[in-house]
Every structure is written in structure tokens, then in C-alpha cells.
Design an enzyme around this catalytic site. Structure first.
Site, PDB file in Angstrom:
ATOM      1  NE  ARG A   4      -4.159  -1.671   0.039  1.00 39.85           N
ATOM      2  CZ  ARG A   4      -4.202  -2.735  -0.750  1.00 39.85           C
ATOM      3  NH1 ARG A   4      -3.161  -2.990  -1.538  1.00 39.85           N
ATOM      4  NH2 ARG A   4      -5.236  -3.537  -0.750  1.00 39.85           N
ATOM      5  CG  HIS A  56      -2.255  -0.629  -7.576  1.00 41.59           C
ATOM      6  ND1 HIS A  56      -2.772   0.026  -6.482  1.00 41.59           N
ATOM      7  CD2 HIS A  56      -2.292  -1.952  -7.263  1.00 41.59           C
ATOM      8  CE1 HIS A  56      -3.122  -0.870  -5.560  1.00 41.59           C
ATOM      9  NE2 HIS A  56      -2.840  -2.078  -6.024  1.00 41.59           N
ATOM     10  CD  GLU A  76      -2.582   3.205  -5.699  1.00 40.81           C
ATOM     11  OE1 GLU A  76      -1.454   2.764  -5.434  1.00 40.81           O
ATOM     12  OE2 GLU A  76      -3.603   2.488  -5.694  1.00 40.81           O
TER      13      GLU A  76
END
Length: 319
Positions: free
Chosen positions: A234, A292, A263
Site C-alpha cells: 500500500r 498498481h 491513486e
């Protein structure tokens, strides 16, 4: 049962939804869903599928038909779980689908860094090898993974999968105890010792109040100046400003981030600016950021949605 998928665009276009469709009467899919669109799209739904769209208490209270929320991810922080429980709405997430994909990503990044394959491909493309007076051309240092110390923070399924691959490379595995723990479990080392000894530190722990800002100026100062940091967990585990300072001042060798605290990130995020800057004094060539995608192999994405279909099937069997 009628289902809606609020943010299908978080998955690749060629991922099959057939197993989900087999479990429901109808499935309406939307690429993305804004807060303004949320209530109208969910009004008639018995099942809502969401990856990152937030379902607050206020939203859930306005959806009397809703029986099941399927989170197309492991984390459920985008759903008010207490409100859902109070309203009798079940919430199901999916876990364990991305272990192979994430561990492969970790080693892809390690191998690229220590083997310098992109650099040498660039040398060939730009004619450097062709002009070499010898059969090979040395422009970057290549180093073996064998014998290097891999620090693992977070020793669940992902951490264990990474450790298993590391063993095949002959790496020395350092499993970190929880930060600042009073006792050290068997086969683990203190977090501080792992920081100081690791040649590569890879993060696989969840985001909690205890792990937020875990990698900061203080912890970075305990790492080797040559060390490599990889974060696929994370974004909030890493203090971006402190990491930027450590990389800029060569107090850390290399950073690989697949996640950031926001994000998608803003264009003026300090680390995004650092990799996109053209000016040599602003650009960081010891930082890599990906969007990601460590979890997102085709197989992993399909596995997730198939497990989600299993969750719906299990829910139906209990109704």
C-alpha cells in the site's frame, strides 16, 4: 438476482465475466461510476460489484433492495462495513488471487535492476556494442541475486511466496518481526535488524495505523545506502517526501513503487515529478514507479473474478 459492476474498467477488457453472469439474472457493467451516478445505477440491484467505488453509510441506507456487496479486491476499506452489517447487507471480498502475480513482479524488478537488461538493450539499439573493440560491452554493473539478503516485511501468503522464489536464487531471507515488537518470534529478526542488513527490502504488510508511514526518514536512515526498496503493498506505508530525499541524496540505492498513497496520483506528486523531470538535477534515475499493476496478470484478474462468482454462488446457496 440483478447485479451491477460499478467499475469494470479496473480490469483488462478481455477478462471474462461469464462465471459471474451464470450466477445472476442480469449484469449491468459500467466502466466507471461517479458519486453522482451511484444511486441511480444501484437502485434496482440485489448485488453490487465494486473494486474501488466507495459505498458509504448514506449510500447504503438509500439502497433497500441491496443484499450483497462483492468487493473485487482484498481490501474492503471502500465499504462502510458497520453500516452494511446494521442494514443486513453482506460484504464479500476476494483474497489469495494475486500471490503468483505479485511475487513474479517483485523478482522481475529485482532481476531488471541487478541484470541491467534495459540498459544493455539500449546500448545495442544506440550502437555502443557495435563499436566495442571486444566481443562484449560493459556499461553497467551486473550483480547476482545469489547470497544477497532479502528483507521481507509482512510474512503472509505473499511474503512466503516471495521467500520461496528467493530460496531458489540462493538468497538469504530475513523475515521481519512487526515493527518495534517487544518479543521476536522464532525464525524472525527484529524490524530494525532487517532494515540494517537487507540488500533488498520488500513490503507485503497491510496498511494499518501501525504501518502507515512505516518507511520514513528514520527507517530509511537505518538501511544500507546501496539497498533496494520494493513496495507492492500500500502506498501509505512509504513517506513519499522522505523517500524522495533519500534517493536524491543517495542514502538509498534504488526504489521501486507499484503503489502510491493517492491513486491515480496527481501530476505534481513529488515522486511522479521526479521520474518525469527532464532536468538532470530534478530527475531521479534510481526510482521506478508502475501503475498498481503487480497484481494484474491476466491469470490473476481472471482468478479474482471467478472467485467473486463463487462468492455469489455461496451467498445464493444460503438464501
Amino acid at each position: 438476482m440483478h447485479a451491477v459492476f460499478l467499475d469494470q474498467q479496473t480490469f483488462s477488457a478481455n477478462i471474462s465475466l461469464d462465471n459471474i453472469r451464470q450466477q445472476v439474472t442480469s449484469l449491468n457493467c459500467f466502466a466507471t461510476t461517479s458519486p453522482e451516478q451511484l444511486l441511480s445505477r444501484c437502485a434496482q440491484a440485489d448485488i453490487v460489484i465494486t473494486n474501488k467505488v466507495e459505498l458509504t453509510q448514506n449510500t447504503l441506507e438509500q439502497l433497500p433492495k441491496l443484499k450483497l456487496v462483492c468487493v473485487a479486491a482484498t481490501g474492503t476499506n471502500n465499504v462502510d462495513l458497520a453500516a452494511a452489517a446494521q442494514l443486513g447487507i453482506q460484504v464479500k471480498n476476494v483474497a489469495g488471487y494475486s500471490t503468483t502475480s505479485v511475487s513474479q513482479y517483485v523478482f522481475a524488478q529485482m532481476l531488471e535492476y541487478f541484470n541491467q537488461t534495459n540498459l544493455y538493450n539500449q546500448d545495442s539499439a544506440q550502437g555502443a556494442w557495435q563499436k566495442s573493440p571486444t566481443f562484449c560491452y560493459h556499461s553497467g554493473e551486473i550483480s547476482e541475486l545469489y547470497g544477497k539478503k532479502l528483507g521481507i516485511v509482512g510474512y503472509g501468503n505473499l511474503g512466503k511466496a516471495v521467500a520461496k522464489i528467493a530460496e531458489a536464487f540462493g538468497m538469504k531471507i530475513l523475515i521481519a518481526e512487526r515493527p518495534y515488537a517487544a518479543t521476536i518470534r522464532q525464525n524472525r529478526l527484529s524490524f530494525e535488524q532487517v532494515l540494517s542488513e537487507a540488500d533488498i527490502l520488500t513490503l507485503h504488510c497491510p496498511q494499518t495505523p501501525e504501518t502507515e508511514n512505516l518507511i520514513n526518514a528514520q527507517t530509511l536512515s537505518q538501511m544500507k545506502p546501496s539497498a533496494m526498496l520494493i513496495n507492492t503493498a500500500r502506498g501509505a506505508l512509504v513517506n513519499s517526501n522522505d523517500l524522495h530525499a533519500a534517493l536524491k541524496n543517495k542514502r538509498l540505492g534504488y526504489g521501486v513503487l507499484d503503489v502510491l498513497e493517492q491513486e491515480p496520483p496527481s501530476a505534481d506528486h513529488i515522486l511522479i515529478r521526479a521520474i518525469s523531470a527532464q532536468e538532470p538535477d530534478l530527475h531521479l534515475n534510481n526510482l521506478k514507479i508502475t501503475a498498481h499493476i503487480a497484481w494484474a496478470s491476466i491469470e490473476s484478474q481472471q482468478r479474482l473474478l471467478d472467485l467473486l462468482a463463487d462468492n455469489i454462488s455461496h451467498f445464493k446457496s444460503k438464501c
